[in-house]
Design an enzyme around this catalytic site. Structure first.
Site, PDB file in Angstrom:
ATOM      1  CG  HIS A  54      -2.028   0.934   1.209  1.00  0.00           C
ATOM      2  ND1 HIS A  54      -1.849   2.282   1.275  1.00  0.00           N
ATOM      3  CD2 HIS A  54      -3.365   0.730   1.086  1.00  0.00           C
ATOM      4  CE1 HIS A  54      -3.037   2.874   1.225  1.00  0.00           C
ATOM      5  NE2 HIS A  54      -3.967   1.957   1.104  1.00  0.00           N
ATOM      6  NE  ARG A  79      -2.800   7.837  -1.503  1.00  0.00           N
ATOM      7  CZ  ARG A  79      -2.848   6.684  -2.154  1.00  0.00           C
ATOM      8  NH1 ARG A  79      -2.671   6.668  -3.463  1.00  0.00           N
ATOM      9  NH2 ARG A  79      -3.052   5.547  -1.520  1.00  0.00           N
TER      10      ARG A  79
HETATM   11  C1  SIN Z   1      -8.323  -1.532   0.774  1.00  0.00           C
HETATM   12  O1  SIN Z   1      -7.204  -2.063   0.752  1.00  0.00           O
HETATM   13  O2  SIN Z   1      -9.156  -1.740  -0.106  1.00  0.00           O
HETATM   14  C2  SIN Z   1      -8.654  -0.582   1.850  1.00  0.00           C
HETATM   15  C3  SIN Z   1      -7.451   0.121   2.294  1.00  0.00           C
HETATM   16  C4  SIN Z   1      -7.591   1.605   2.174  1.00  0.00           C
HETATM   17  O3  SIN Z   1      -8.480   2.141   2.790  1.00  0.00           O
HETATM   18  O4  SIN Z   1      -6.777   2.226   1.508  1.00  0.00           O
END
Ligand code: SIN
Length: 549
Positions: free
Chosen positions: A327, A347
Site C-alpha cells: 500500500h 488521497r
Molecule cells: C483496501 O485495501 O481496499 C482498503 C485500504 C484503504 O483504505 O486504503
C-alpha cells in the site's frame, strides 16, 4: 507541543509554502499528470519490490513446482505438518458438520450466513476471536457500481485494467456483477454507510477508478461491515457454531483425496480436535505477517499464510502468489505506528504526496502498485525523501489540504480513526502532514478458484484474500471488502450444493500429508520448517537464546 519535533517542523515549512498553489490547482480541477502506460511499466520494473530478483526462489514440490515465489512463501510451501510427529485418532471426530469454515473474517462469516440460509449446519473455526482479520482493519471503503452513470461494466474494466489484464475474467465478472447486491445486503443488515443528508450514498474515487463508487463508513468501513455480518452470524445459534482460538492446522482427506474435514488446535488448552465436514471452506486470509522483502505490514496478527499451506498440501493449485501488494501510504512516523495503514480515502479526499522540497511528484490516485513505485523512486532514486530518526525513508502526505478543500472539520468527520491515531502522538493531521512509505498490505494471488469459489480439490472451497485470480497482479482499493463478501457468499452456496450431494461418511485420513512429505524427501528437502506457523515470531534471537535461571 507537536509530536514532530523541531527538525520535522522545519521541513514541513516547504510543504506549507507550496500548499496554496497546489490547493488552487486542485480547486480548478487540475491534477498532476498521471504516468503514461510506458512510464508505468518502466517505473514498476525499476522500483516495485515485486520486480526484484532477490528474495525469491522456485518452490521444489507440489502443484506449482518450479514456480518462483517470495522465499518466505516457498519455504512454507515446502514445510512439514505440525501433526507429522503426533498420533491423532481420526476415527472418532470431535465435531461433525455440513460445512467447516476455516477463518472468521468477512469471507468466512459471509459464507456461514449463506450456507445457513440454505439450512446447513456450519462450524466456524478461527485462530483468534470472531472478526479478528484484515476485514475488520480495512479503512477506506467498498466498491459497488450502484450509482447513476456507473455500471458493473465500468467497474469490470477498472478491475481488469488495475490488475494489468492478468485477472481471471470470470471472477471479475462475478465480483462486479454481485457488487450492487452486496451493498444492498449490507444496508439491509443495518450497515451505517456515509450518506448525504437527503439519504444518497456518499461515493468517492479510489486509485484507478473511472467512476466514483467507493462506499464508506468513515475510515472504519471494514469494522462496520464486520459488525453487521458478525452480529447476524452470532444470532443464528441454531445453525452456526463458532470456535474461537482454534486455528486449523491440517486438512483431512478421504481415500479419493477429497477434502472431508480438518484438525483444529485449541490455543488455550493445547488440544487437537478432529472435525468431519461434507464441505470445507478456507477463508483464513493472507500472508502479510511474513513481511515479504522485509516490509512492515498493515496486516492482522494472524495473517501467516496458513490456509495456502494446508490447501497446497492437499493438492490445490495456486495462482499469482508471487504478487504482493504494497500500500503506498503506510505510516513511517511516529515509530510506534510504523507500517499501519493510512487509507487511500485520504488521497480520495484530495490530499497530495509531496517530497522534501514540498513538490508534488505523482498523480495521487494511480493504481496502488504504480503509486508505491513512485514513492520508492522519490525516496531511493531521486533522493527527495525525508528520513526519520530511526532511518526510515518517507514522503509527506499533505492531509491539511482536505479541510481547506472541503471545509473545516472534514478530516475529523471523514477520518476519525486516523485523526485519533496521530493525535495520540501530538500530531494533528488536519493541520500537519503525515510521513508515509509503502507497507505490505495484501496478498494479490492465492488458491486458484472458480466463480463458485471451488478449488481444484473436491470438497474444498476458498474465498477472500486466501484465493487468487480476482485482482490479478494488482488489486484496486475497495475491492477486497467486496471480494470477501461476494466470494464468501458464493462459497457458502456452492458448499451447500456440494454438501447436499455428499454422504460425508468416508474415512478421515492424513494420506495427502504422508504423500506430500514423501515428495519433500524426494526433492532433497532434509530439514523442512514446520507449518502453518499460526502466529508470527517476533522474539529477537538474543532474547530467545538468553538463559533464565
Ligand atoms: C483496501 O485495501 O481496499 C482498503 C485500504 C484503504 O483504505 O486504503
Amino acid at each position: 507541543m507537536s509530536g514532530y519535533g523541531e527538525e520535522f517542523q522545519k521541513l514541513i515549512e516547504a510543504v506549507e509554502a507550496s500548499r496554496p498553489a497546489r490547493v488552487e490547482m486542485a480547486k480548478r480541477g487540475e491534477a498532476f499528470p498521471a504516468l503514461t502506460m510506458t512510464q508505468r511499466e518502466e517505473w514498476l520494473g525499476k522500483y516495485h519490490p515485486d520486480y526484484k530478483d532477490e528474495g525469491r526462489r522456485a518452490v521444489k514440490v507440489g502443484p506449482n513446482e518450479g514456480q518462483v515465489f517470495p522465499e518466505e512463501v516457498s519455504e512454507l510451501l515446502e514445510s512439514k505438518s505440525i501433526l507429522s510427529d503426533l498420533k491423532i485418532d481420526l476415527s472418532k471426530p470431535d465435531y461433525e458438520t455440513d460445512l467447516l469454515v476455516i477463518g472468521a473474517g468477512g469471507a468466512g462469516t459471509a459464507a456461514a450466513l449463506a450456507a445457513s440460509d440454505q439450512g446447513l449446519k456450519v462450524l466456524v473455526s478461527t485462530k483468534l476471536r470472531h472478526g479478528d482479520s484484515n476485514t475488520v482493519m480495512a479503512e477506506g471503503g467498498i466498491q459497488g457500481a450502484d450509482q447513476e452513470g456507473d455500471s458493473p461494466y465500468f467497474h469490470y474494466l477498472d478491475v481488469i485494467g488495475g490488475g494489468h489484464f492478468t485477472n481471471d475474467p470470470a471472477l471479475v465478472g462475478a465480483m462486479t456483477n454481485d457488487a450492487p447486491i452486496i451493498i444492498d445486503w449490507l444496508e439491509r443488515m443495518g450497515m451505517m454507510f456515509d450518506k448525504f443528508p437527503d439519504g444518497r450514498m456518499k461515493v468517492r474515487h479510489g486509485g484507478g477508478t473511472s467512476r466514483k463508487r467507493m462506499h464508506s463508513a468513515g475510515d472504519m468501513t471494514g469494522a462496520e461491515i464486520m459488525r453487521v455480518v458478525r452480529d447476524e452470524a452470532r444470532n443464528r445459534t441454531d445453525t452456526i457454531d463458532i470456535l474461537e482460538f482454534s486455528p486449523a492446522v491440517e486438512l483431512l482427506t478421504d481415500d479419493n483425496g477429497d477434502v472431508t474435514g480438518a484438525v483444529l488446535y485449541n490455543l488455550e488448552t493445547k488440544e487437537y480436535y478432529v472435525v468431519r465436514a461434507k464441505s470445507v471452506l478456507i477463508s483464513s486470509g493472507g500472508f502479510g505477517r511474513l513481511h515479504i522483502q522485509g516490509f512492515p505490514t498493515t496486516n492482522h496478527y494472524g495473517a501467516t499464510a496458513d490456509g495456502i499451506i494446508m490447501a497446497y498440501r492437499a493438492g490445490a493449485a495456486l495462482q499469482d502468489l508471487d504478487s504482493t501488494q504494497y500500500h503506498p501510504t503506510g505510516v513511517v512516523y511516529p515509530e510506534q505506528n510504523v507500517g499501519l495503514l493510512i487509507t487511500e480515502k485520504v488521497r480520495g479526499l484530495g490530499a497530495q504526496l509531496v517530497n522534501i522540497d514540498g513538490e508534488q511528484f505523482c498523480f495521487p490516485l494511480e493504481p496502488r502498485d504504480v503509486e508505491s513505485a513512485c514513492v520508492i523512486r522519490e525516496c531511493l532514486d531521486i533522493e527527495k525523501g525525508i528520513v526519520t530518526p530511526t532511518g526510515r525513508p518517507g514522503v509527506w502526505l499533505d492531509s491539511p489540504m482536505i479541510d481547506i478543500l472541503h471545509g473545516e472539520g472534514t478530516v475529523r468527520k471523514e477520518l476519525p480513526a486516523k485523526y485519533i491515531q496521530f493525535k495520540r502522538y501530538g500530531i494533528d493531521i488536519s493541520k500537519q502532514p503525515m510521513l508515509i512509505y509503502p507497507t505490505l498490505h495484501y496478498q494479490n494471488g492465492g488458491i486458484k478458484i472458480g466463480a463458485d469459489a471451488a478449488t481444484s480439490v473436491p470438497g474444498l472451497f476458498g474465498a477472500g484474500e486466501v484465493a487468487g485470480g480476482v485482482h490479478g497482479r494488482n488489486r484496486l482499493m475497495g475491492n477486497s471488502l467486496l471480494d470477501v463478501l461476494v466470494f464468501g457468499r458464493r462459497a457458502g452456496l456452492a458448499a451447500a450444493e456440494h454438501a447436499g450431494k455428499t454422504k460425508g461418511d468416508g474415512k478421515l485420513t492424513l494420506g495427502h500429508v504422508t504423500e506430500f512429505e514423501k515428495s519433500l524427501k524426494d526433492a532433497g528437502i532434509k530439514k523442512p520448517t514446520v507449518g502453518p506457523i499460526i502466529l508470527p515470531d517476533y522474539t529477537p534471537d538474543h532474547v530467545k537464546s538468553r538463559q533464565w535461571c
